[in-house]
Write an enzyme that holds these catalytic residues in place. Structure first.
Site, PDB file in Angstrom:
ATOM      1  CE  LYS A  18     -56.231 -57.261  50.661  1.00 21.65           C
ATOM      2  NZ  LYS A  18     -56.962 -55.958  51.494  1.00 21.65           N
TER       3      LYS A  18
ATOM      4  CB  SER B 118     -49.863 -53.747  52.109  1.00 21.81           C
ATOM      5  OG  SER B 118     -50.788 -54.802  52.138  1.00 21.81           O
TER       6      SER B 118
END
Lengths: 334, 334
Positions: B64, B89
Site C-alpha cells: 500500500k 482496513s
C-alpha cells in the site's frame, strides 16, 4: 585493539581471506545471496543504523549451508562418494543434507533426541539419513564415530573445520559489498565457526571494523573463554537459543581469541523481545540464536558502554529462521 | 483471451503504463525495491516455479505504501498542506501516514473499531491521527466525509484512485525485471487497486502474461462480478483475510473486467496453510490477505484446471505482513 588491527595471516588460522574468496567462488552457484534489510523503525529504537544480513533466507533456513556447501564441494570424487557424516543441533545437519543432495552423495546425520521438530524435518526434507543419539555431546560424538567407521564417510564438523569456517566467512564478503558503511558486525557465537569466518574476512577487508560476539547468559562460555585466555567449557547450559549451546573448538578459539573484539551477553528475555521485533517489524521469522545479535544491540550493557558509542552502522547477522511457530508463540506469552 | 491480448490504452482507464512509469520515478527514492524469493521446497509442492514478490517487506509492511506515496507526492504544495484523509482496513492507513510524514503533512485516518491491533499500532507509529468509526463501510465513509469538510484535507481512497492504482502498478515493473521468465501473476483482489495496477503494467509489457486474482470464498464479490459482467457487492463477508473484504470501485472494475484473466477462489483453511508455508519455508511473516496467492496456486481448483497447466513460472505478490502473531498462532491451532 593494536593486535586486532593487523590482518590475520594464512599460517596462523584454519582459514584466511584467500580460502574465503575461494569458498565464495565454489559455493556461489548453489547459495542464495541473501538480502540486507534495514528498518527506520528499528533504527529509531536502537539509536543506530542497523543492517540485517538475512541468513534466515539462506537455503536450509540458516547460514550453515555456506560452510556445508564449501566442505562438500571441496571433496575429491573418491572421498565424496562415501558420503559425509556429522553430529549437529540441527541447522548444520539440514545444510549438510542439502549440500550432499546437490552433489548426489549420502549424508549421515547424528541428531540428539531433543532437537526441535522443525530442524529434524528439515534434515528429512533434504534427504539426510537421520541417526538418533542421546542429547549429550559425548553420545553425539560417539555415534558419529561409529557411523564413520561403518561407512567410510567423511566427518564434516559443524564448526571446527577450516572448510566450514571459510564458507561462513563469505557472509562478510557479501555484507560489506551490500553495506560498505558498516563499522561494526555483531554475530552469534556458539562453536565459533560463523564468527571466525566473518571476523577473518571482515578484518582482512577493513581492519578497523569491530567484530562483536553475542552470547546467551546461560551459555556464556565464549565470554568466559575470552576473559580466561583459554577455552572454557560449561558443565551445563540453559538458554532458549538451542543453536548456541556448543563450545569453542581448537580451530575456532585462536581466531575468536585474536579477532573478536568483545562478547556481549544477553538474557533469554532479551532474545525473545528481539525475535518479536524481527517478526513484527522486519516480517522475518528468526530463531532465538538468530535474533541474539539484535538483542545485544538493544541491551543496556551495549547501549550504556562508552566503548561502543561510536558504533554507528552495525551489521547484524540474522543467522537462521528455523523456529517452530508454536514454540515461538509460547515464548512470547511466558 | 483475444480481447485481453491487446495492451490497454490510456483513454480507457484511470491509469496506464505511462502513469505507472511516472509513479516509479516519483516513489523510487522512498520505497523499498522488495526482493523476489524462490524456494525449491515450495516449487516441489506446487509443481511449478514460483516467484514471490515480497511486499510484506515494503515500508509499512505492505504494498500500500507504493500507491499512498504516489498519491501524496503527486499533490501540489497548496493541496498537500491541508493534509490527507482516508478510511481503510489498516495497511493503506499506515502507508498513508508514513507517506504523509515523509512529506511533512497531516494524515487523518478513519479506522473501524474492529481493525487488528497491529495495524492500528502501525498508523500511530507512523504519525497518523486516528479517528475511530463503526465497523461498517457506511460509517467509515461518513466519518471520512466529515473530516474532509472540517480540515480541507484531500481524500486518498484506498484503491479507487488513479494515483493509487499507478503506484501499485510499479510492482509489475520491478517483478518483471527481477524475474523476466514469469508467464503468470497471481494477485490478491479486494477493491482492485493492486491488481489493476499490476495488470495494466504487466499486460503492457507483455500482453501474453496471465493475470489472475485470488479471492476468499467468503468475500467472492470479484468472482461474482466477473461472472455477472458488472460490480456485485455482498451483504456481508466472512473470511480470515481482513484486507480482502472491500468491493470493486468504478475505476478498478473496468480494468479488472478487461485485464484480469480469471479469479481463483480459495477457502480460509487454504489461506492458513499458505501462511504456514510462508512462515516455515520462506521464513516470511505474511498476513492472510498476503498469503492468498500461494493458497490459490496450491488449490485443487487451480491444479486440476487444464486451462492453467502451462502456467510454469508464476509470480505471486505476497502483499503484506501485518499480522498479529497471536492471531496467526490461534488460526494455526484451530
Amino acid at each position: 585493539m593494536e593486535a586486532n588491527s593487523q590482518p590475520p595471516t594464512a599460517e596462523n588460522y584454519a582459514a584466511d581471506i584467500s580460502s574465503i574468496r575461494e569458498a565464495q567462488l565454489r559455493i556461489s552457484p548453489f547459495i542464495h545471496k541473501t538480502p540486507v534489510f534495514s528498518s527506520e523503525t528499528i533504527n529509531a529504537i536502537a539509536g543506530r543504523k542497523l543492517f540485517f544480513k538475512c541468513e534466515c533466507f539462506q537455503k536450509g533456513g540458516a547460514f550453515k549451508f555456506r560452510g556445508a556447501c564449501n566442505a562438500i564441494f571441496s571433496l575429491d570424487d573418491v572421498q565424496a562418494a562415501k558420503g559425509v557424516v556429522t553430529h549437529s543441533s540441527g541447522n548444520h545437519a539440514a545444510a549438510l543434507s542439502l549440500a550432499a543432495k546437490l552433489r548426489g552423495i549420502p549424508a549421515y546425520i547424528v541428531i540428539p533426541k531433543n532437537a526441535p521438530k522443525c530442524k529434524v524435518e528439515n534434515v528429512v526434507r533434504y534427504g539426510g539419513q537421520v541417526i538418533w543419539s542421546e542429547p549429550t555431546i559425548r553420545s553425539r560424538e560417539d555415534t558419529a564415530t561409529r557411523v564413520l567407521q561403518e561407512t567410510g564417510a567423511i566427518l564434516v564438523h559443524p564448526y571446527n573445520d577450516g572448510r566450514v569456517i571459510s564458507g561462513q566467512g563469505t557472509i562478510s564478503l557479501e555484507l560489506l559489498e551490500q553495506a560498505p558503511q558498516i563499522d561494526t558486525i555483531i554475530v552469534p557465537i556458539s562453536g565459533g565457526g560463523l564468527i571466525s569466518g566473518v571476523a577473518l574476512a571482515a578484518k582482512s577487508i577493513n581492519p578497523a571494523i569491530q567484530v562483536l560476539a553475542a552470547e546467551p547468559r546461560g551459555a556464556n562460555d565464549a565470554a568466559q573463554s575470552k576473559a580466561a585466555g583459554r577455552i572454557i567449557t560449561l558443565p551445563e547450559t540453559n538458554t532458549i537459543a538451542d543453536g548456541l549451546r556448543a563450545f569453542l573448538g581448537d580451530l575456532t578459539w585462536p581466531i575468536v581469541r585474536d579477532l573478536v573484539d568483545d562478547v556481549i551477553t544477553v538474557e533469554d528475555k532479551e532474545i525473545i523481545e528481539a525475535m518479536r521485533l524481527c517478526y513484527e517489524i522486519l516480517k522475518v521469522a528468526v530463531e532465538p540464536s538468530g535474533a541474539i545479535g539484535l538483542a545485544a544491540v538493544l541491551s543496556d550493557d551495549f547501549r550504556n558502554n562508552p566503548v561502543w558509542k561510536d558504533c554507528s552502522n552495525i551489521g547484524i547477522v540474522l543467522s537462521g529462521g528455523n523456529v517452530d511457530l508454536g514454540a515461538l508463540w509460547y515464548s512470547f506469552t511466558k
